[in-house]
Design a protein around this motif. Structure first.
Motif, PDB file in Angstrom:
ATOM      1  N   GLY A  60      -4.024-108.068 -87.567  1.00  9.13           N
ATOM      2  CA  GLY A  60      -4.196-106.620 -87.461  1.00  9.13           C
ATOM      3  C   GLY A  60      -3.177-105.898 -86.602  1.00  9.13           C
ATOM      4  O   GLY A  60      -3.100-104.689 -86.624  1.00  9.13           O
ATOM      5  N   TYR A  75     -11.603-111.142 -84.291  1.00  5.61           N
ATOM      6  CA  TYR A  75     -12.996-111.427 -84.614  1.00  5.61           C
ATOM      7  C   TYR A  75     -13.356-110.719 -85.907  1.00  5.61           C
ATOM      8  O   TYR A  75     -13.053-109.547 -86.087  1.00  5.61           O
ATOM      9  CB  TYR A  75     -13.901-110.971 -83.473  1.00  5.61           C
ATOM     10  CG  TYR A  75     -13.697-111.800 -82.232  1.00  5.61           C
ATOM     11  CD1 TYR A  75     -14.377-113.003 -82.065  1.00  5.61           C
ATOM     12  CD2 TYR A  75     -12.807-111.405 -81.248  1.00  5.61           C
ATOM     13  CE1 TYR A  75     -14.174-113.785 -80.934  1.00  5.61           C
ATOM     14  CE2 TYR A  75     -12.596-112.171 -80.110  1.00  5.61           C
ATOM     15  CZ  TYR A  75     -13.285-113.365 -79.961  1.00  5.61           C
ATOM     16  OH  TYR A  75     -13.086-114.132 -78.850  1.00  5.61           O
TER      17      TYR A  75
ATOM     18  N   LYS B 139      -8.902-102.980 -87.805  1.00  7.36           N
ATOM     19  CA  LYS B 139      -8.220-104.249 -87.549  1.00  7.36           C
ATOM     20  C   LYS B 139      -7.666-104.393 -86.130  1.00  7.36           C
ATOM     21  O   LYS B 139      -7.631-105.487 -85.586  1.00  7.36           O
ATOM     22  CB  LYS B 139      -7.120-104.488 -88.582  1.00  7.36           C
ATOM     23  CG  LYS B 139      -6.101-103.367 -88.702  1.00  7.36           C
ATOM     24  CD  LYS B 139      -5.198-103.610 -89.899  1.00  7.36           C
ATOM     25  CE  LYS B 139      -4.117-102.554 -90.020  1.00  7.36           C
ATOM     26  NZ  LYS B 139      -4.640-101.205 -90.340  1.00  7.36           N
ATOM     27  N   ALA B 140      -7.266-103.299 -85.505  1.00  4.69           N
ATOM     28  CA  ALA B 140      -6.785-103.410 -84.116  1.00  4.69           C
ATOM     29  C   ALA B 140      -7.962-103.664 -83.179  1.00  4.69           C
ATOM     30  O   ALA B 140      -7.855-104.412 -82.215  1.00  4.69           O
ATOM     31  CB  ALA B 140      -6.025-102.149 -83.708  1.00  4.69           C
ATOM     32  N   ALA B 142     -10.528-105.340 -83.892  1.00  3.18           N
ATOM     33  CA  ALA B 142     -10.962-106.730 -84.082  1.00  3.18           C
ATOM     34  C   ALA B 142     -10.303-107.660 -83.077  1.00  3.18           C
ATOM     35  O   ALA B 142     -10.748-108.766 -82.842  1.00  3.18           O
ATOM     36  CB  ALA B 142     -10.645-107.190 -85.505  1.00  3.18           C
ATOM     37  N   GLU B 291      -4.103 -98.806 -83.540  1.00  2.00           N
ATOM     38  CA  GLU B 291      -3.391 -99.566 -82.512  1.00  2.00           C
ATOM     39  C   GLU B 291      -2.521 -98.630 -81.672  1.00  2.00           C
ATOM     40  O   GLU B 291      -2.515 -98.686 -80.449  1.00  2.00           O
ATOM     41  CB  GLU B 291      -2.532-100.659 -83.164  1.00  2.00           C
ATOM     42  CG  GLU B 291      -1.762-101.506 -82.163  1.00  2.00           C
ATOM     43  CD  GLU B 291      -0.869-102.546 -82.843  1.00  2.00           C
ATOM     44  OE1 GLU B 291      -1.014-102.754 -84.066  1.00  2.00           O
ATOM     45  OE2 GLU B 291      -0.035-103.137 -82.149  1.00  2.00           O
TER      46      GLU B 291
END
Lengths: 418, 299
Positions: A60, A75, B139-140, B142, B291
Motif C-alpha cells: 500500500g 494488516y 491501503k496506507a 493497513a 498516505e
C-alpha cells in the motif's frame, strides 16, 4: 464466530502478496472499487489489459509499489461464515526481519510459502525459526507455484521431506503441508482438480477449521492493573476499580488473590465490564476488579492466585530479537516494558547469538546487530511477575526501549527455569 | 471455557488500548468527528472507564462545512455523557493566514484540517490523540501501528515505524512529539455495524436512508449545500440516500439506499460492491492520497 490471526512469510518472490490477494479475491472480500484501483495500477505497470496484479492489494505504500516489494507489515481482514481473519502480511527481505517479528508476535498461525521450483531455502529456515521462537502454535507450509512444476506430486513430497528434516532442530509444534498455485488459484479457496493426489484440505478450509484457542493459557490466572478507576462522586464515593486485562487464566467473584508487589492477600468482591457486574472473567477479556481490602495498588501491579505463583524475578534470561540499527551492547541500559509495567534494565551478558544459517549458538559476542537473535541475561531495577514464554506467551513477553531514542529495540521472550 | 464472540475480543482489545492510553500519557484526547467510528470509540471509552468519567476530552476539528445533523448529534452526546468538548476551527486557521481556502469545483477544506488539528494538539499540549481509523479503510492505513508515532512536525513516517510486538504498546515520547492511537484498528466496517447493533449505539440520522437534495457529479451524489461550488454541468436530483461515512459536506458522497434500520444497513453493506472509502472524494485524488495526507499530520 471467532478470530484467527495469521501471518504469511516467504522469499521476496514466493508470492505472499499474490496469495493474500487470491484469498481475498476468491472469498469475495475485494470490492469493485478496490479491484478497479488495482486494475488501473496494473495497467500503469505495463501488464496486459485482462491481467491484474493481485499483489498490489497489500503493497500500500508508494515506495512499495515503486519497488515491487513489501516494506512493512500490512494488516488485511476478511471473513467467511465460520471465522474472521486478520492477516499480517510480513516482508520477506532479510533487512525487514524486524517487521516479520512484529507480525509474528500476535499470530496463532504462520503460513510459510516455499517456491516449488526452489524448495526449502535459507529464508524458509529463517522464517520458520522466527515463527517457532515466537511460539506460533500452527504452521502451514504452502508449496506454491505448483503450476510451474507440472503439479508434480513427487516434487511436493521432496519438499515436505526436506522441510521436516530442517525443522527437526526447531520446536515447531504442528505442521500442515499444502500444494498450491496462488496465481492460478489451486487449493487456495477451491480444491484443485489438477492435483487429485492431494488428499488434504484447501488452504482456506484449513484456516477455517484449525482450532485456535490453544495459544492462550487458561490455567494460570494473571491479571495486570492498567488504570485505577476512582469516580470520586457521591454515588461512588468509596469506589476503587482496578481496570486491566486478564492476561491468562480465569477469575471468579470470591476468589482469593495475591497482589504484587504489595505482597498482600485479598478477595475478589466484584468483577465488572462497562459497569455491569459479572460472576467471572477469563483471558483475554478486559475487566475491572473490586477487592475486599484497601491495598496500595498501582498501574502495572499484578494480581494472581496464590496457589499459582508466577516467577518473581529481578534477573532474567531471555531470547531476544534485536530490531534496531544501533546494536545491543553488553552492559547497555534500556527500559523493559512488561505490558503495563516499565522498569529499567541492564544487559548483564550476551550468552550467545544464534547463527541463523546453522542455528548453532555462537558465544563470546560483544553485541547483537539488527535482525540478530540471541540469548541474554538482563538485570532488572524492579521485580517483575513473569512466566516462561513457552508456557504463557502473554506474561513471558516484553519489549526493550532505548532510553535515548525511545524506539522499541527488542522483542523479549523470557525464560523461567522450572 | 466460555465461548466468546469475535465482537467480545475486539471490544476487549479496544478497551485495553484505551486504558493503556489513559495510563501512559499525561494529556490524551479523543478525536471526535461525529462519524460512526468515533461514536463507537466514545462508547468503548465509557465502557472502559465506567463508573468513572472519561479521562480525556473529545476534540472536534470543525471544517465549518459540517452536516448540521452531525453537529446536533455531537452536542447531544456531550450533554448526555458529560464529556469535555474542545473544538478546533478550520476557519480560525484560514483567518490567521495559516492555510488558504481552496477554490473551484473540487474545493474542500478537508485537507486543511491537518493544520488546524496540529495547532489544536500543540495549543492543548496533547501527547496522545485517540482516533477511530480502521486498517480496512485504506491501503496506507493497513500499514499503520496501533500506537502510531508522530514526530515534532506531526508527521507519520511509514518507514520508521516502531515495531509493535504482542499487545505491548510503547508510548514513550520526546517533547513535541505525540502519538496517534487507534483502538479499533482491527475492526472492519461490518464489525463496527454489528457492534452498533449489539450495543444499541445511537447514530446521527445521516447514516440511515432519507430523502435529500443531491448534486450528481462524476457518478457520485454529494449533498446539496451552500458550501459546494456548482456550475451548469451539475445536476440537482432528489434521492433516497444514506451516508456510509461522514466527513464534511464537501468531501462525503451519499449512496442511494432504502436501509432505515441498523439491520437493514448491515444487509446492505454485505451486498455492497464498493468499499466505504469509495464514497470519499478525498481518497480518489491520487493513488497515494491518504498516505500523502497522513505524512502531513492527517488523522
Amino acid at each position: 464466530m471467532d478470530i484467527l490471526r495469521f501471518l504469511t512469510a516467504g522469499n521476496v518472490d514466493d508470492g505472499k502478496s499474490t496469495l493474500i490477494g487470491r484469498m481475498l479475491y476468491d472469498s469475495h472480500a475485494l470490492l469493485e472499487d478496490q479491484i478497479q484501483a488495482i486494475a488501473r495500477a496494473s495497467k500503469s505497470k505495463g501488464l496486459p489489459e485482462d491481467e491484474i496484479d493481485l499483489s498490489l492489494i497489500t503493497d500500500g505504500l508508494r515506495d512499495e509499489r515503486q519497488q515491487g516489494i513489501t516494506i512493512d507489515v500490512a494488516y488485511k481482514y476478511f471473513h467467511t461464515d465460520k471465522r474472521k481473519f486478520i492477516i499480517a502480511d510480513t516482508p520477506g527481505h532479510v533487512q525487514y526481519t524486524r517487521n516479520m517479528v512484529t507480525g509474528a508476535s500476535n499470530c496463532q498461525l504462520a503460513i510459510i510459502l516455499v517456491d516449488a521450483r526452489n524448495g526449502v531455502t535459507e529464508q524458509t529456515r529463517r522464517h520458520s525459526y522466527v515463527s517457532a521462537l515466537l511460539g506460533i502454535p500452527h504452521f502451514v507450509i504452502c508449496v506454491n507455484k505448483m503450476d510451474l512444476v507440472d503439479y508434480s506430486q513427487q516434487r511436493f513430497e521432496e519438499i515436505v521431506a526436506d522441510y521436516r528434516a530442517m525443522a527437526q532442530s526447531m520446536s515447531v509444534q504442528e505442521v500442515t503441508f499444502i500444494p498450491i498455485s496462488a496465481l492460478k488459484g489451486d487449493n487456495v479457496v477451491h480444491r484443485s482438480s489438477r492435483m487429485p493426489w492431494y488428499m488434504g484440505k484447501p488452504l482456506l478450509q484449513h484456516l477455517e477449521e484449525v482450532p485456535v484457542t490453544d495459544d492462550l493459557n487458561y490455567e494460570l490466572t494473571r491479571f495486570q492493573v492498567q488504570y485505577i478507576i476512582r469516580p470520586k462522586d457521591d454515588r461512588f464515593h468509596d469506589y476503587r476499580g482496578y481496570a486491566g486485562r486478564m492476561m491468562s487464566g480465569t477469575l471468579k467473584v470470591g476468589d482469593a488473590v495475591m497482589v504484587y508487589p504489595a505482597g498482600m492477600m485479598t478477595t475478589v468482591t466484584g468483577i465488572e465490564l462497562g459497569g455491569q457486574p459479572l460472576e467471572e472473567t477469563q483471558a483475554p477479556m478486559s475487566a475491572t476488579l473490586l477487592l475486599a481490602d484497601d491495598i496500595d495498588i498501582s498501574r502495572g501491579d499484578y494480581i494472581f492466585k496464590p496457589e499459582q505463583m508466577p516467577a518473581i524475578v529481578n534477573e532474567v534470561e531471555a531470547d531476544i530479537c534485536w530490531l534496531d540499527q544501533k546494536p545491543l551492547m553488553q552492559g547497555g541500559k534500556y527500559w523493559l516494558q512488561h505490558h503495563s509495567k516499565k522498569v529499567q534494565c541492564r544487559v548483564e551478558s550476551i550468552i550467545y547469538k544464534t547463527d541463523i544459517h546453522s542455528l548453532q549458538a555462537v558465544e563470546n559476542q560483544p553485541f547483537l546487530a539488527m535482525n540478530d537473535i540471541g540469548r541474554v541475561r538482563l538485570r532488572l531495577a524492579e521485580e517483575l511477575c513473569i512466566d516462561d514464554y513457552r508456557t504463557n506467551r502473554a506474561t513471558g513477553s516484553a519489549i526493550l526501549i532505548d532510553s535515548a531514542t525511545f524506539n522499541t529495540v527488542a522483542a523479549v521472550m523470557m525464560r523461567v527455569k522450572s | 471455557m466460555k465461548y466468546f464472540d469475535y465482537l467480545d475480543y475486539l471490544e476487549a482489545e479496544a478497551m485495553y488500548i484505551l486504558r493503556e492510553t489513559a495510563g501512559q500519557f499525561e494529556r490524551p484526547a479523543l478525536l471526535f468527528s461525529g462519524g460512526k467510528d468515533s461514536i463507537t470509540l466514545v462508547h468503548l471509552a465509557l465502557k472502559a472507564f465506567r463508573p468513572g468519567k472519561l479521562p480525556f476530552p473529545l476534540v472536534h476539528i470543525d471544517t465549518g462545512h459540517n452536516f448540521p445533523e452531525a453537529i446536533a448529534f455531537r452536542d447531544a452526546l456531550v450533554e448526555k455523557t458529560g464529556a469535555e468538548l474542545i473544538v478546533g476551527y478550520v476557519q480560525d486557521s484560514i483567518d490567521q493566514g495559516k492555510v488558504v481556502e481552496p477554490t473551484g469545483k473540487y474545493a474542500s477544506r478537508n485537507a486543511l484540517q491537518s493544520v488546524t488539528l496540529l495547532d489544536t494538539i500543540q495549543a492543548h499540549a496533547f501527547d496522545a490523540c485517540i482516533g477511530g481509523a480502521r486498517r480496512d479503510e485504506e491501503k496506507a492505513r493497513a500499514k499503520e501501528r496501533i500506537f502510531s508515532h508522530r514526530d515534532e512536525f506531526g508527521q507519520w513516517q511509514p518507514k520508521k515505524q516502531r515495531p509493535e510486538l504482542w499487545n505491548i504498546y510503547n508510548g514513550s515520547l520526546r517533547k513535541g512529539e505525540h502519538m496517534r492511537v487507534f483502538p479499533i484498528s482491527n475492526w472492519t466496517e461490518l464489525d463496527v455495524w454489528h457492534y452498533i447493533l449489539r450495543e444499541g449505539i445511537e447514530l446521527p440520522s445521516l447514516y440511515f436512508a432519507h430523502r435529500r437534495e443531491c448534486i450528481l457529479r462524476d457518478g457520485q451524489l454529494l449533498a446539496n449545500s451552500d458550501f459546494i461550488y456548482k456550475d451548469e454541468q451539475d445536476v440537482i436530483v432528489e434521492k433516497k440516500v444514506r451516508f456510509r461515512t461522514v466527513g464534511d459536506m464537501t468531501c462525503t458522497a451519499a449512496v442511494e439506499s432504502d436501509a432505515e434500520t441498523v439491520e437493514q444497513v448491515i444487509e446492505e453493506i454485505k451486498a455492497a460492491r464498493t468499499t466505504e472509502r469509495g464514497t470519499r472524494v478525498d481518497d480518489q485524488m491520487s493513488e497515494a492520497a491518504m498516505e500523502d495526507r497522513k505524512k502531513q499530520g492527517y488523522f
